[in-house]
Each structure stands twice: as structure tokens, then as C-alpha cells.
Write a protein that holds these residues in place. Structure first.
Motif, mmCIF file in Angstrom:
data_model
loop_
_atom_site.group_PDB
_atom_site.id
_atom_site.type_symbol
_atom_site.label_atom_id
_atom_site.label_comp_id
_atom_site.label_asym_id
_atom_site.label_seq_id
_atom_site.Cartn_x
_atom_site.Cartn_y
_atom_site.Cartn_z
ATOM 1 N N ILE A 54 110.133 61.780 119.848
ATOM 2 C CA ILE A 54 111.250 60.917 120.247
ATOM 3 C C ILE A 54 112.175 61.647 121.213
ATOM 4 O O ILE A 54 112.639 61.077 122.210
ATOM 5 N N GLN A 55 112.428 62.924 120.930
ATOM 6 C CA GLN A 55 113.279 63.708 121.826
ATOM 7 C C GLN A 55 112.657 63.824 123.212
ATOM 8 O O GLN A 55 113.363 63.790 124.224
ATOM 9 N N GLU A 56 111.328 63.953 123.264
ATOM 10 C CA GLU A 56 110.642 63.958 124.559
ATOM 11 C C GLU A 56 110.871 62.636 125.281
ATOM 12 O O GLU A 56 111.176 62.605 126.477
ATOM 13 N N GLU A 57 110.745 61.543 124.545
ATOM 14 C CA GLU A 57 110.926 60.211 125.122
ATOM 15 C C GLU A 57 112.342 60.037 125.662
ATOM 16 O O GLU A 57 112.548 59.377 126.688
ATOM 17 N N GLN A 58 113.300 60.658 125.010
ATOM 18 C CA GLN A 58 114.694 60.555 125.437
ATOM 19 C C GLN A 58 115.054 61.552 126.547
ATOM 20 O O GLN A 58 116.162 61.520 127.065
ATOM 21 N N GLY A 59 114.093 62.419 126.873
ATOM 22 C CA GLY A 59 114.360 63.397 127.914
ATOM 23 C C GLY A 59 115.023 64.667 127.420
ATOM 24 O O GLY A 59 115.465 65.502 128.220
ATOM 25 N N GLN B 116 108.222 56.094 107.342
ATOM 26 C CA GLN B 116 107.654 54.811 107.760
ATOM 27 C C GLN B 116 108.696 53.942 108.447
ATOM 28 O O GLN B 116 108.405 53.273 109.441
ATOM 29 N N LEU B 117 109.908 53.966 107.927
ATOM 30 C CA LEU B 117 110.985 53.186 108.542
ATOM 31 C C LEU B 117 111.283 53.719 109.948
ATOM 32 O O LEU B 117 111.486 52.943 110.888
ATOM 33 N N ALA B 118 111.290 55.044 110.090
ATOM 34 C CA ALA B 118 111.541 55.644 111.404
ATOM 35 C C ALA B 118 110.466 55.223 112.405
ATOM 36 O O ALA B 118 110.768 54.968 113.580
ATOM 37 N N LYS B 119 109.235 55.137 111.954
ATOM 38 C CA LYS B 119 108.135 54.715 112.826
ATOM 39 C C LYS B 119 108.369 53.299 113.347
ATOM 40 O O LYS B 119 108.224 53.024 114.544
ATOM 41 N N VAL B 120 108.761 52.411 112.440
ATOM 42 C CA VAL B 120 109.025 51.020 112.819
ATOM 43 C C VAL B 120 110.229 50.949 113.755
ATOM 44 O O VAL B 120 110.227 50.191 114.740
ATOM 45 N N GLN B 121 111.258 51.729 113.467
ATOM 46 C CA GLN B 121 112.457 51.732 114.312
ATOM 47 C C GLN B 121 112.129 52.241 115.720
ATOM 48 O O GLN B 121 112.600 51.681 116.717
ATOM 49 N N ALA B 122 111.314 53.282 115.796
ATOM 50 C CA ALA B 122 110.936 53.823 117.098
ATOM 51 C C ALA B 122 110.130 52.807 117.898
ATOM 52 O O ALA B 122 110.338 52.637 119.102
ATOM 53 N N GLU B 123 109.215 52.123 117.231
ATOM 54 C CA GLU B 123 108.397 51.111 117.904
ATOM 55 C C GLU B 123 109.253 49.955 118.401
ATOM 56 O O GLU B 123 108.910 49.303 119.395
ATOM 57 N N ALA B 124 110.373 49.705 117.703
ATOM 58 C CA ALA B 124 111.281 48.630 118.114
ATOM 59 C C ALA B 124 112.267 49.102 119.184
ATOM 60 O O ALA B 124 113.095 48.317 119.663
ATOM 61 N N GLY B 125 112.184 50.385 119.544
ATOM 62 C CA GLY B 125 113.078 50.917 120.567
ATOM 63 C C GLY B 125 114.387 51.446 120.039
ATOM 64 O O GLY B 125 115.257 51.853 120.817
ATOM 65 N N ASN B 126 114.545 51.451 118.721
ATOM 66 C CA ASN B 126 115.782 51.949 118.108
ATOM 67 C C ASN B 126 115.642 53.455 117.863
ATOM 68 O O ASN B 126 115.519 53.921 116.723
ATOM 69 N N LEU B 127 115.642 54.218 118.934
ATOM 70 C CA LEU B 127 115.321 55.639 118.842
ATOM 71 C C LEU B 127 116.373 56.460 118.095
ATOM 72 O O LEU B 127 116.024 57.384 117.349
ATOM 73 N N ASP B 128 117.632 56.144 118.274
ATOM 74 C CA ASP B 128 118.681 56.900 117.577
ATOM 75 C C ASP B 128 118.579 56.703 116.068
ATOM 76 O O ASP B 128 118.752 57.660 115.293
ATOM 77 N N GLU B 129 118.305 55.458 115.653
ATOM 78 C CA GLU B 129 118.144 55.188 114.229
ATOM 79 C C GLU B 129 116.920 55.917 113.674
ATOM 80 O O GLU B 129 116.957 56.477 112.570
ATOM 81 N N ALA B 130 115.850 55.937 114.455
ATOM 82 C CA ALA B 130 114.637 56.633 114.035
ATOM 83 C C ALA B 130 114.895 58.132 113.897
ATOM 84 O O ALA B 130 114.441 58.774 112.940
ATOM 85 N N LEU B 131 115.627 58.695 114.852
ATOM 86 C CA LEU B 131 115.964 60.119 114.789
ATOM 87 C C LEU B 131 116.755 60.444 113.524
ATOM 88 O O LEU B 131 116.506 61.457 112.860
ATOM 89 N N ALA B 132 117.704 59.572 113.184
ATOM 90 C CA ALA B 132 118.522 59.797 111.991
ATOM 91 C C ALA B 132 117.660 59.791 110.731
ATOM 92 O O ALA B 132 117.845 60.626 109.831
ATOM 93 N N GLN B 133 116.723 58.863 110.666
ATOM 94 C CA GLN B 133 115.823 58.801 109.509
ATOM 95 C C GLN B 133 114.973 60.065 109.399
ATOM 96 O O GLN B 133 114.797 60.639 108.316
ATOM 97 N N LEU B 134 114.448 60.501 110.528
ATOM 98 C CA LEU B 134 113.582 61.677 110.534
ATOM 99 C C LEU B 134 114.350 62.951 110.193
ATOM 100 O O LEU B 134 113.844 63.823 109.482
#
Length: 207
Positions: free
Chosen positions: A135-140, A94-112
Motif C-alpha cells: 500500500i505504501q508503494e501504491e501511495q508513493g 481481511q478487512l484491510a484487503k477489502v478496504q484496499a480493493e475499495a480504494g480506502n488505502l488509509d483505512e487499510a493501512l490503519a487496520q494493518l
């Protein structure tokens, strides 16, 4: 022939047995009682721990719902304090979802990544892997995303995995591969409007 010929002999035999084995019997009884008491205490303690984790999880999720990414610190504290419980994995997702929505993709990846590595539940592993791939798709990072998707073996995910593979193929400039993946998603039971639009757009382009 009776084993004991008189009541007196039976009494003497019992006394002799107690002299030989009485102490051992007491020790065994103590061990059994202690074991039962210890197990009962463990069960009560384990149940209390699960209840506390459940309450803490509910509090953490409410904080995420009301405060968003600002609740990151308190939710992380809950995760760190409950790493032996699957509630910590759920909170991390759930935290990763919120982080991803906030644009904090690296933090979300770490959580996942942590959630995927820590849980023993295959269903939760699949959720973590799918979100990692998105997220990896979003990052290319397309190859990493495809590798992540390949780790999901449950047929329940076939539709969503195929659709995401199609999205990745589109980003890679491979419309034929994308169309094939979208068709596979549709055949797997994915009937979302978004998928239908993707297929219609590719069909208009002659795919």
C-alpha cells in the motif's frame, strides 16, 4: 525396633496427629479441590470463548465476501470485541484487503498497523508488513515501503519481498536496481509469469 509397639499406640498417634494437623489437612483439601474446579471452569470458559470467536470470525468473513466494504462496521465490531484472540487479527487483515480493493488505502493501512502490532504470531506479522509495504508503494511512500519490507526476516518471503523491491525500484526510475531485485526473486524460487515478464522487459532494454 518398631516405631510403634502396639496397635493402641498407633491409634493414639493417629488421633494426636489429627488433633494437630486435621484442620490444616481440611484447608489443603479445600484449596486443592477449589483449584481443580477453578482450572476446570477456566478451561471450559476458555474453550467456549475460542469457539465463539471462531464462529464470529466465520460470520465476519462471510459478510466481507457478500457485502464487501459495506460490512466494515460489523467486522470492526467483531475485531473490537475479540482483541485478545488472533481471530481479530485475521479479521483485520481481511478487512484491510477489502478496504484496499475499495480504494480506502488509509483505512487499510490503519487496520494493518493494528494487526501487526497486536499479533504475537510472526507469520501474521510478515503478512501485515508485506501488505503495508504494497500500500505504501501504491501511495508513493517508497522509503517507508522498503523499511517495512526490511522488517520481514523469514526466508519464506524472500521471493515476494525481492519482487516488490524491484517494483519500487522501477517506480523510482532505477531499472538496474529493479533488475537485480527481480533476479534475486527468481533465484529465491519466484517463478510467476508476472516476474518473468518484468525480467524480459528489462532484458530487452539492455539490463
Amino acid at each position: 525396633m518398631e516405631l510403634y509397639n502396639s496397635e493402641e499406640e498407633q491409634v493414639e498417634a493417629i488421633k494426636e496427629w489429627l488433633r494437630k494437623y486435621g484442620k490444616l489437612l481440611i484447608v489443603v483439601a479445600v484449596v486443592v479441590i477449589a483449584g481443580f474446579t477453578g482450572w476446570h471452569f477456566y478451561q471450559k470458559s476458555d474453550n467456549a470463548s475460542k469457539e465463539n470467536a471462531s464462529v464470529g470470525y466465520t460470520t465476519a468473513i462471510k459478510a466481507l465476501e457478500t457485502q464487501g466494504v459495506k460490512a466494515e462496521s460489523s467486522v470492526q465490531s467483531f475485531i473490537d470485541a475479540n482483541k485478545s484472540s488472533e481471530y481479530s487479527v485475521l479479521a483485520a487483515l481481511q478487512l484491510a484487503k477489502v478496504q484496499a480493493e475499495a480504494g480506502n488505502l488509509d483505512e487499510a493501512l490503519a487496520q494493518l498497523e493494528w494487526a501487526k502490532g497486536d499479533t504475537k504470531d510472526e507469520a501474521l506479522k510478515a503478512i501485515a508488513s508485506y501488505r503495508l509495504a504494497r500500500i505504501q508503494e501504491e501511495q508513493g511512500h517508497y522509503e517507508s515501503a522498503l523499511t517495512e519490507l526490511a522488517s520481514i526476516k523469514s526466508t519464506a518471503w524472500t521471493g515476494r519481498v525481492s519482487e516488490l523491491k524491484g517494483d519500487i525500484a522501477m517506480r523510482q526510475g532505477k531499472p538496474d536496481d529493479a533488475y537485480k531485485a527481480y533476479v534475486e526473486a527468481q533465484q529465491a524460487g519466484d517463478t510467476s509469469q508476472a516476474l518473468k515478464m518484468k525480467l524480459d522487459d528489462l532484458a530487452k532494454q539492455g539490463h
